[in-house]
Design a protein around this motif. Structure first.
Motif, PDB file in Angstrom:
ATOM      1  N   ALA A 227       0.838  -1.195   0.000  1.00  0.00           N
ATOM      2  CA  ALA A 227       0.000   0.000   0.000  1.00  0.00           C
ATOM      3  C   ALA A 227       0.879   1.253   0.000  1.00  0.00           C
ATOM      4  CB  ALA A 227      -0.933  -0.002   1.204  1.00  0.00           C
ATOM      5  N   LEU A 228       1.947   1.231   0.808  1.00  0.00           N
ATOM      6  CA  LEU A 228       2.844   2.388   0.866  1.00  0.00           C
ATOM      7  C   LEU A 228       3.594   2.569  -0.456  1.00  0.00           C
ATOM      8  CD1 LEU A 228       4.285   2.075   4.480  1.00  0.00           C
ATOM      9  CD2 LEU A 228       2.627   3.740   3.642  1.00  0.00           C
ATOM     10  N   GLU A 229       4.031   1.457  -1.047  1.00  0.00           N
ATOM     11  CA  GLU A 229       4.717   1.538  -2.340  1.00  0.00           C
ATOM     12  C   GLU A 229       3.789   2.127  -3.401  1.00  0.00           C
ATOM     13  OE1 GLU A 229       7.685  -2.366  -2.009  1.00  0.00           O
ATOM     14  OE2 GLU A 229       5.745  -2.543  -3.000  1.00  0.00           O
ATOM     15  N   LEU A 230       2.553   1.643  -3.371  1.00  0.00           N
ATOM     16  CA  LEU A 230       1.574   2.086  -4.350  1.00  0.00           C
ATOM     17  C   LEU A 230       1.300   3.594  -4.222  1.00  0.00           C
ATOM     18  CD1 LEU A 230      -1.649   0.014  -5.002  1.00  0.00           C
ATOM     19  CD2 LEU A 230      -1.686   2.479  -4.997  1.00  0.00           C
ATOM     20  N   LEU A 231       1.125   4.058  -2.974  1.00  0.00           N
ATOM     21  CA  LEU A 231       0.826   5.476  -2.761  1.00  0.00           C
ATOM     22  C   LEU A 231       2.009   6.355  -3.163  1.00  0.00           C
ATOM     23  CD1 LEU A 231      -1.060   5.143   0.626  1.00  0.00           C
ATOM     24  CD2 LEU A 231      -2.044   5.859  -1.548  1.00  0.00           C
ATOM     25  N   GLU A 232       3.216   5.878  -2.867  1.00  0.00           N
ATOM     26  CA  GLU A 232       4.405   6.626  -3.222  1.00  0.00           C
ATOM     27  C   GLU A 232       4.528   6.729  -4.753  1.00  0.00           C
ATOM     28  OE1 GLU A 232       8.781   6.072  -1.352  1.00  0.00           O
ATOM     29  OE2 GLU A 232       7.010   5.784  -0.081  1.00  0.00           O
ATOM     30  N   PHE A 233       4.258   5.596  -5.401  1.00  0.00           N
ATOM     31  CA  PHE A 233       4.309   5.525  -6.852  1.00  0.00           C
ATOM     32  C   PHE A 233       3.298   6.491  -7.477  1.00  0.00           C
ATOM     33  CE2 PHE A 233       2.225   3.259 -10.500  1.00  0.00           C
ATOM     34  CZ  PHE A 233       3.227   3.444 -11.444  1.00  0.00           C
ATOM     35  N   LEU A 234       2.064   6.484  -6.974  1.00  0.00           N
ATOM     36  CA  LEU A 234       1.022   7.329  -7.573  1.00  0.00           C
ATOM     37  C   LEU A 234       1.202   8.809  -7.232  1.00  0.00           C
ATOM     38  CD1 LEU A 234      -2.202   5.150  -7.199  1.00  0.00           C
ATOM     39  CD2 LEU A 234      -0.863   5.591  -9.261  1.00  0.00           C
ATOM     40  N   ALA A 235       1.908   9.087  -6.118  1.00  0.00           N
ATOM     41  CA  ALA A 235       2.156  10.476  -5.753  1.00  0.00           C
ATOM     42  C   ALA A 235       3.241  11.082  -6.655  1.00  0.00           C
ATOM     43  CB  ALA A 235       2.559  10.581  -4.285  1.00  0.00           C
ATOM     44  N   GLY A 236       4.070  10.217  -7.253  1.00  0.00           N
ATOM     45  CA  GLY A 236       5.104  10.690  -8.168  1.00  0.00           C
ATOM     46  C   GLY A 236       4.542  10.919  -9.566  1.00  0.00           C
ATOM     47  N   ASN A 237       5.407  11.394 -10.473  1.00  0.00           N
ATOM     48  CA  ASN A 237       4.918  11.722 -11.817  1.00  0.00           C
ATOM     49  C   ASN A 237       5.369  10.712 -12.847  1.00  0.00           C
ATOM     50  OD1 ASN A 237       3.849  14.169 -10.861  1.00  0.00           O
ATOM     51  ND2 ASN A 237       5.900  15.084 -10.969  1.00  0.00           N
TER      52      ASN A 237
ATOM     53  N   GLU B  74     -15.370  -4.796 -24.442  1.00  0.00           N
ATOM     54  CA  GLU B  74     -15.824  -6.079 -23.857  1.00  0.00           C
ATOM     55  C   GLU B  74     -14.854  -6.548 -22.776  1.00  0.00           C
ATOM     56  OE1 GLU B  74     -15.819  -5.894 -27.521  1.00  0.00           O
ATOM     57  OE2 GLU B  74     -17.713  -4.977 -26.903  1.00  0.00           O
ATOM     58  N   PHE B  75     -13.584  -6.229 -22.967  1.00  0.00           N
ATOM     59  CA  PHE B  75     -12.568  -6.663 -22.012  1.00  0.00           C
ATOM     60  C   PHE B  75     -12.907  -6.198 -20.597  1.00  0.00           C
ATOM     61  CE2 PHE B  75      -8.648  -5.775 -19.660  1.00  0.00           C
ATOM     62  CZ  PHE B  75      -7.996  -6.988 -19.731  1.00  0.00           C
ATOM     63  N   PHE B  76     -13.545  -5.026 -20.499  1.00  0.00           N
ATOM     64  CA  PHE B  76     -13.778  -4.421 -19.182  1.00  0.00           C
ATOM     65  C   PHE B  76     -15.108  -4.838 -18.564  1.00  0.00           C
ATOM     66  CE2 PHE B  76     -10.796  -1.774 -21.452  1.00  0.00           C
ATOM     67  CZ  PHE B  76      -9.804  -1.603 -20.514  1.00  0.00           C
ATOM     68  N   ARG B  77     -15.917  -5.573 -19.365  1.00  0.00           N
ATOM     69  CA  ARG B  77     -17.275  -5.867 -18.917  1.00  0.00           C
ATOM     70  C   ARG B  77     -17.293  -6.619 -17.582  1.00  0.00           C
ATOM     71  NH1 ARG B  77     -20.623  -7.920 -23.547  1.00  0.00           N
ATOM     72  NH2 ARG B  77     -20.526  -5.735 -24.158  1.00  0.00           N
ATOM     73  N   ASP B  78     -16.457  -7.625 -17.416  1.00  0.00           N
ATOM     74  CA  ASP B  78     -16.472  -8.414 -16.176  1.00  0.00           C
ATOM     75  C   ASP B  78     -15.437  -7.930 -15.157  1.00  0.00           C
ATOM     76  OD1 ASP B  78     -14.302  -9.159 -17.700  1.00  0.00           O
ATOM     77  OD2 ASP B  78     -14.383 -11.273 -17.087  1.00  0.00           O
ATOM     78  N   LYS B  79     -14.819  -6.784 -15.417  1.00  0.00           N
ATOM     79  CA  LYS B  79     -13.821  -6.269 -14.467  1.00  0.00           C
ATOM     80  C   LYS B  79     -14.483  -5.258 -13.539  1.00  0.00           C
ATOM     81  CE  LYS B  79     -10.383  -8.170 -16.951  1.00  0.00           C
ATOM     82  NZ  LYS B  79     -11.208  -8.986 -17.884  1.00  0.00           N
ATOM     83  N   SER B  80     -14.076  -5.303 -12.237  1.00  0.00           N
ATOM     84  CA  SER B  80     -14.700  -4.338 -11.338  1.00  0.00           C
ATOM     85  C   SER B  80     -13.891  -3.050 -11.322  1.00  0.00           C
ATOM     86  CB  SER B  80     -14.853  -4.927  -9.938  1.00  0.00           C
ATOM     87  OG  SER B  80     -13.694  -5.612  -9.578  1.00  0.00           O
ATOM     88  N   ARG B  81     -14.604  -1.964 -11.202  1.00  0.00           N
ATOM     89  CA  ARG B  81     -14.013  -0.650 -11.063  1.00  0.00           C
ATOM     90  C   ARG B  81     -13.183  -0.623  -9.774  1.00  0.00           C
ATOM     91  NH1 ARG B  81     -15.881   4.298 -13.483  1.00  0.00           N
ATOM     92  NH2 ARG B  81     -17.433   3.401 -14.865  1.00  0.00           N
ATOM     93  N   THR B  82     -12.065   0.019  -9.798  1.00  0.00           N
ATOM     94  CA  THR B  82     -11.264   0.078  -8.577  1.00  0.00           C
ATOM     95  C   THR B  82     -10.732   1.489  -8.381  1.00  0.00           C
ATOM     96  OG1 THR B  82      -9.452  -0.975  -7.382  1.00  0.00           O
ATOM     97  CG2 THR B  82      -9.094  -0.580  -9.712  1.00  0.00           C
ATOM     98  N   ASN B  83     -10.311   1.762  -7.167  1.00  0.00           N
ATOM     99  CA  ASN B  83      -9.707   3.049  -6.849  1.00  0.00           C
ATOM    100  C   ASN B  83      -8.499   2.745  -5.969  1.00  0.00           C
ATOM    101  OD1 ASN B  83      -8.976   5.498  -5.742  1.00  0.00           O
ATOM    102  ND2 ASN B  83     -11.076   6.261  -5.613  1.00  0.00           N
ATOM    103  N   PRO B  84      -7.357   2.479  -6.617  1.00  0.00           N
ATOM    104  CA  PRO B  84      -6.187   1.992  -5.864  1.00  0.00           C
ATOM    105  C   PRO B  84      -5.712   2.959  -4.786  1.00  0.00           C
ATOM    106  CG  PRO B  84      -5.812   1.845  -8.241  1.00  0.00           C
ATOM    107  CD  PRO B  84      -7.088   2.600  -8.056  1.00  0.00           C
ATOM    108  N   THR B  85      -5.798   4.264  -5.046  1.00  0.00           N
ATOM    109  CA  THR B  85      -5.351   5.221  -4.027  1.00  0.00           C
ATOM    110  C   THR B  85      -6.213   5.085  -2.781  1.00  0.00           C
ATOM    111  OG1 THR B  85      -4.723   6.746  -5.778  1.00  0.00           O
ATOM    112  CG2 THR B  85      -4.856   7.646  -3.569  1.00  0.00           C
ATOM    113  N   ARG B  86      -7.536   5.017  -2.999  1.00  0.00           N
ATOM    114  CA  ARG B  86      -8.450   4.895  -1.865  1.00  0.00           C
ATOM    115  C   ARG B  86      -8.214   3.567  -1.112  1.00  0.00           C
ATOM    116  NH1 ARG B  86     -13.978   3.489  -3.821  1.00  0.00           N
ATOM    117  NH2 ARG B  86     -12.818   1.539  -3.948  1.00  0.00           N
ATOM    118  N   ASP B  87      -8.097   2.477  -1.868  1.00  0.00           N
ATOM    119  CA  ASP B  87      -7.908   1.173  -1.230  1.00  0.00           C
ATOM    120  C   ASP B  87      -6.592   1.126  -0.443  1.00  0.00           C
ATOM    121  OD1 ASP B  87     -10.274   0.502  -2.349  1.00  0.00           O
ATOM    122  OD2 ASP B  87      -9.481  -0.919  -3.812  1.00  0.00           O
TER     123      ASP B  87
END
Ligand SMILES: [Zn+2]
Length: 264
Positions: A63-73, A125-138
């Motif tokens: 989670a920390l790696e992900l947030l650091e990654f998304l906070a960067g450019n 169609e590829f996205f039809r069975d995929k759930s929406r996500t919000n990685p920053t929030r999670d």
């Protein structure tokens, strides 16, 4: 204090004790315990089962790696689907997140397309069975629960010396924090537990309520633990009119896993 498990609040009884690190091992790179220049908070007794149940800790580092990654450019961009603009696609450079195994990818609902043909995932169609996500929030939610558990442990161990029968906590989590965000000048000199990991414990107006500022790498959480009848929410809303304030109410820290947080 030692005869109660701080996660479920019940007596330890005869069950096998398992010491839980007050500051999660996931946040400490060196071998605990003590090291020069760093604080060490030790352990608190927990039932082995309660300790093993606290799943979010498994994903804390990610989670920390992900947030650091998304906070960067670097290495991530967001696109609208060409023909279905309501589909937002965030493309990530997987090489920037080398610790993201299949298990971690599925926890954060990320879709690995490295082995897939671009034509396949370009189709709506590829996205039809995929759930929406919000990685920053999670990721923030994982960090929020783990840091709240640790803040509660620190309060029990160092300040209130008892396992409270109920918990009411308000939290404002932020990502994008750095070492520059320091509260020593306001709340007193505080030693870090690890590089980038600092926790300030502050008793509010000398009463039963506590403010805890927990900075772990790129995440900063403002926490107010309400044990009195202090109108913490009104005070918080006044000081942080723009912020998302989360509330947790439970009879035990373990309720973080079931009841969880809601926005107020
Ligand atoms: Zn327990």
């Amino acid at each position: 204090m030692s005869e109660f498990c701080y996660l479920c609040g019940k007596p330890m009884g005869d069950s096998r004790a398992s010491g839980d690190h007050v500051v999660p091992v996931a946040l400490i790179a060196r071998n605990q315990p003590k090291a020069r220049g760093f604080d060490y908070a030790g352990k608190l007794p927990t039932h082995e089962e309660c300790n093993n149940r606290f799943g979010p800790e498994t994903y804390m580092v990610n989670a920390l790696e992900l947030l650091e990654f998304l906070a960067g450019n670097n290495g991530h961009s967001t696109y609208q689907h060409r023909t279905r603009p309501e589909i937002l696609i965030q493309a990530w450079d997987a090489s920037k997140l080398p610790n993201f195994t299949e298990r971690v990818l599925s926890f954060f609902k990320l879709i690995d397309v490295r082995e897939s043909d671009a034509a396949a995932w370009s189709e709506p169609e590829f996205f039809r069975d995929k759930s929406r996500t919000n990685p920053t929030r999670d990721a923030l939610h994982v960090a929020l629960s783990v840091l709240t558990k640790s803040a509660a442990a620190l309060l029990i161990k160092r300040k209130i010396h008892t396992v409270p029968p109920t918990w009411q906590v308000y939290a404002i989590p932020y990502s994008g924090a750095t070492d520059a965000l320091d509260f020593d000048h306001l709340l007193g000199d505080t030693k870090p537990f690890e590089a980038g990991v600092k926790v300030w414990l502050h008793q509010l107006d000398g009463g039963p309520d506590w403010l805890v500022l927990y900075r772990a790498k790129s995440v900063l959480v403002y926490l107010i633990f309400v044990f009195g009848h202090h109108n913490a929410l009104a005070t918080l809303k006044e000081h942080f009119p723009e912020a998302d304030i989360h509330e947790f109410v439970g009879t035990a820290i373990n309720d973080l896993l079931t009841v969880g947080w809601h926005k107020v």
